[in-house]
Scaffold this active site. Structure first.
Site, PDB file in Angstrom:
ATOM      1  N   GLY A 104       0.819  -1.207   0.000  1.00 41.34           N
ATOM      2  CA  GLY A 104       0.000   0.000   0.000  1.00 41.34           C
ATOM      3  C   GLY A 104       0.849   1.252   0.000  1.00 41.34           C
ATOM      4  O   GLY A 104       0.403   2.336  -0.367  1.00 41.34           O
ATOM      5  N   LYS A 124       9.766   2.774   0.758  1.00 40.37           N
ATOM      6  CA  LYS A 124       8.614   2.710   1.659  1.00 40.37           C
ATOM      7  C   LYS A 124       8.185   4.134   1.978  1.00 40.37           C
ATOM      8  O   LYS A 124       8.978   4.916   2.498  1.00 40.37           O
ATOM      9  CB  LYS A 124       9.005   1.958   2.943  1.00 40.37           C
ATOM     10  CG  LYS A 124       7.827   1.728   3.884  1.00 40.37           C
ATOM     11  CD  LYS A 124       8.196   0.710   4.949  1.00 40.37           C
ATOM     12  CE  LYS A 124       7.076   0.550   5.967  1.00 40.37           C
ATOM     13  NZ  LYS A 124       7.426  -0.449   6.988  1.00 40.37           N
ATOM     14  N   GLY A 137      -0.474   6.039   1.456  1.00 40.80           N
ATOM     15  CA  GLY A 137       0.745   5.550   0.807  1.00 40.80           C
ATOM     16  C   GLY A 137       2.021   6.206   1.306  1.00 40.80           C
ATOM     17  O   GLY A 137       3.099   6.006   0.745  1.00 40.80           O
ATOM     18  N   ASP A 271       1.064 -11.254   6.411  1.00 40.83           N
ATOM     19  CA  ASP A 271       1.595 -10.353   5.371  1.00 40.83           C
ATOM     20  C   ASP A 271       2.921  -9.745   5.809  1.00 40.83           C
ATOM     21  O   ASP A 271       3.593  -9.088   5.009  1.00 40.83           O
ATOM     22  CB  ASP A 271       0.582  -9.244   5.036  1.00 40.83           C
ATOM     23  CG  ASP A 271       0.092  -8.504   6.273  1.00 40.83           C
ATOM     24  OD1 ASP A 271      -0.446  -9.157   7.179  1.00 40.83           O
ATOM     25  OD2 ASP A 271       0.271  -7.275   6.354  1.00 40.83           O
TER      26      ASP A 271
HETATM   27  P1  AMP Z   1       1.631  -3.219   8.103  1.00 41.77           P
HETATM   28  O1  AMP Z   1       0.953  -4.105   9.100  1.00 41.77           O
HETATM   29  O2  AMP Z   1       2.051  -1.885   8.612  1.00 41.77           O
HETATM   30  O3  AMP Z   1       2.760  -3.920   7.443  1.00 41.77           O
HETATM   31  O4  AMP Z   1       0.549  -2.854   6.968  1.00 41.77           O
HETATM   32  C1  AMP Z   1      -0.564  -3.625   6.630  1.00 41.77           C
HETATM   33  C2  AMP Z   1      -1.093  -3.208   5.285  1.00 41.77           C
HETATM   34  O5  AMP Z   1      -1.492  -1.838   5.303  1.00 41.77           O
HETATM   35  C3  AMP Z   1      -0.124  -3.341   4.144  1.00 41.77           C
HETATM   36  O6  AMP Z   1      -0.832  -3.757   3.016  1.00 41.77           O
HETATM   37  C4  AMP Z   1       0.406  -1.935   3.982  1.00 41.77           C
HETATM   38  O7  AMP Z   1       0.876  -1.694   2.672  1.00 41.77           O
HETATM   39  C5  AMP Z   1      -0.819  -1.115   4.283  1.00 41.77           C
HETATM   40  N1  AMP Z   1      -0.492   0.231   4.782  1.00 41.77           N
HETATM   41  C6  AMP Z   1       0.025   0.577   5.986  1.00 41.77           C
HETATM   42  N2  AMP Z   1       0.173   1.914   6.075  1.00 41.77           N
HETATM   43  C7  AMP Z   1      -0.236   2.437   4.907  1.00 41.77           C
HETATM   44  C8  AMP Z   1      -0.329   3.760   4.370  1.00 41.77           C
HETATM   45  N3  AMP Z   1       0.044   4.830   5.061  1.00 41.77           N
HETATM   46  N4  AMP Z   1      -0.791   3.889   3.112  1.00 41.77           N
HETATM   47  C9  AMP Z   1      -1.170   2.837   2.390  1.00 41.77           C
HETATM   48  N5  AMP Z   1      -1.129   1.567   2.830  1.00 41.77           N
HETATM   49  C10 AMP Z   1      -0.662   1.363   4.076  1.00 41.77           C
HETATM   50 MG    MG Z   2       3.298  -5.038   6.301  1.00 42.62          MG
END
Ligand code: AMP
Ligand code: MG
Length: 522
Positions: A104, A124, A137, A271
């Site tokens: 994301g 990132k 994002g 994930d």
């Molecule tokens: P994480 O647990 O932080 O690894 O994120 C879980 C999901 O949320 C993943 O698919 C990330 O890409 C998405 N994600 C987290 N923060 C953001 C953000 N600020 N913008 C877009 N997608 C996000």
């Molecule tokens: Mg993640």
């Protein structure tokens, strides 16, 4: 002057791409990734670059000083002849199926090959992708500093991990509600360029299995084996089983290291589980200060504490079960996969014991070791006892002077005044058993000390240390980032000028946001 990146793209050249190239949020089918271009940052600037990673990628320090480098690692410029992309994956989050997730806010730029090693280079926080769902994002400075410093520190601790090449400011402001309590505010936007042989996760396979898309599943598993597990041979049913076995082994190895150094990942969703057994996605992670099996830094998980320190090896099993379910259609038989998972449960216990034995400086195996270890874990939790200081100083104990245990470990106690008579007796009893146990060993005190110091780090990125670096960086002062970055390159060495970082968490940090409390907001 353009930098000569040694490009060798395989992922986006070998695997099926999303046919839509427009950057809109969507469910993606029968594709492993979507092409997407990073957002042009408002006013990018470099904060820090990892010299070791530059070297690994075949880049020089002079390269890192060019405008082209800055542009590439902040998304302002796409490397010539490359086509950036976001990866498609799904996942189980906090025990529940979450459907499609995907990169994301991570964008893969390219793959680089240097010295026979392959590296995927990823930004990132470089803007929206088709997988951004309701988010922006982007990433903020505080979480980017945490990922940048910790991933490199973990590497130097000998823990399998993704790496980081650079930390930059985007020059844009990002809105975040740190504790999810209605207090949103603008923060500095930042971008970490991170690097790994591959960023594939368990969820990368789950996404296809969940849709019954066995064709793309097979394509991706075969790709993974050919490119990252080629020693296993040409993909076949038996090789799929061997693949599961190898992923299990690597992931076990990773979690044993976490337990050894006192690292709590905080968000062990599928994930966030690398298919290469690397520590990946540094979010609300934390380092154990007082030894507490029940501790998690992640306030988002404070009710159930699913991802607390003591459960990490078990959560690995839970996640491996999801991976086994995902690749089951290729194997067509549950038994061999179950056998691997059953063996994990036995082996992880043995490996945890071996790891604890080496933390205690024990070379031989004795049938009473399990009890010795269990008793130690109990006594360590009777009062707040700093894990890092305890094990590091334990190495100073002299075999014939174990009655002097107090002077050896007292620096590890957070509340010395609370060490009651009963607690003292428990410690004395434990040290007596330890003394007897040491008599079975042939190492001298100094040999044992040097062995123990190889596995018990002196310096780790304590939560408050990262927070101090963040507070300074918010004001534009990056000296502490550099100091900690360099300190943590030699976590097992004595560094007399840095003795101040071999200290318990200060009291002001006990309940401070960012030190003991972290959320998923990043
Ligand atoms: P994480 O647990 O932080 O690894 O994120 C879980 C999901 O949320 C993943 O698919 C990330 O890409 C998405 N994600 C987290 N923060 C953001 C953000 N600020 N913008 C877009 N997608 C996000
Ligand atoms: Mg993640």
């Amino acid at each position: 002057m353009a930098i000569n990146f040694k490009i060798n793209d395989r992922f986006n050249k070998s695997l099926p791409a999303d046919k839509i190239e427009e950057n809109s949020r969507r469910q993606v089918k029968e594709a492993c990734f979507s092409y997407v271009t990073p957002k042009i940052p408002g006013n990018p600037s470099l904060i820090h670059v990892s010299p070791e990673m530059l070297d690994n990628l075949g880049l020089s320090e002079a390269d890192a000083k060019t405008e082209s480098f800055l542009n590439v690692v902040t998304g302002a410029e796409v490397i010539r002849n490359t086509k950036p992309y976001a990866m498609c994956y799904a996942g189980h989050q906090f025990g529940n199926w979450a459907g499609q997730l995907g990169d994301g806010r991570a964008i893969n730029l390219t793959e680089i090959e240097h010295n026979n090693k392959r590296w995927a280079l990823q930004l990132k926080g470089a803007g929206e992708t088709p997988y951004s769902r309701s988010a922006d994002g982007l990433a903020v400075l505080r979480s980017s500093i945490r990922e940048y410093l910790c991933s490199e520190a973990m590497y130097h601790l000998g823990v399998p991990t993704t790496r980081a090449l650079s930390l930059s400011l985007s020059g844009d402001q990002v809105l975040r509600d740190v504790m999810y309590n209605g207090n949103a505010d603008y923060e500095k936007g930042a971008i970490v360029s991170r690097v790994a042989e591959s960023f594939l996760r368990f969820g990368s396979y789950e996404v296809f299995a969940s849709k019954g898309d066995d064709k793309t599943l097979k394509t991706l598993v075969d790709y993974t084996i050919k490119n990252h597990y080629s020693d296993l041979g040409e993909p076949s049913k038996s090789v799929y089983i061997a693949f599961m076995k190898e992923v299990t082994k690597r992931t076990m190895d990773m979690v044993i290291h976490w337990q050894r150094v006192g690292f709590v990942h905080g968000v062990m969703n599928t994930d966030n589980m690398s298919i290469l057994g690397l520590t990946i996605d540094y979010g609300p992670y934390g380092w154990l200060e007082d030894y507490d099996q029940g501790w998690t830094p992640n306030t988002t998980d404070s009710t159930h504490k699913r991802y607390r320190f003591g459960t990490q090896p078990h959560i690995v099993l839970w996640n491996l079960i999801q991976l086994a379910n995902a690749i089951y259609p290729l194997v067509g038989e549950a038994e061999p996969l179950e056998e691997i998972l059953n063996n994990y449960q036995i082996e992880v216990q043995l490996e945890l014991q071996n790891m604890m034995r080496s933390k205690l400086g024990l070379k031989l195996e004795d049938r009473n070791d399990i009890q010795l270890i269990e008793e130690l874990e109990n006594v360590l939790q009777l009062s707040e006892t700093d894990m890092t200081i305890f094990f590091r100083n334990l190495a100073n104990l002299e075999k014939d002077n174990t009655h002097e245990w107090q002077s050896v470990i007292e620096k590890a106690f957070y509340k010395p005044e609370e060490i009651s008579k009963t607690i003292k007796e428990c410690w004395s009893a434990w040290f007596k058993t330890y003394e007897e146990r040491l008599k079975l060993e042939s190492l001298s005190d100094s040999e044992r000390k040097s062995e123990m110091n190889k596995g018990n780090p002196k310096y780790v990125l304590r939560n408050y240390m990262a927070q101090l670096a963040i507070d300074d960086a918010d004001k534009g002062d990056y000296k502490l980032i550099d100091e900690l970055f360099n300190l943590l390159k030699k976590p097992y060495d004595e560094q007399p000028n840095s003795e101040k970082w071999f200290a318990k968490r200060p009291e002001w940090a006990r309940h401070k946001v960012g030190c003991s409390m972290l959320s998923c907001s990043s």
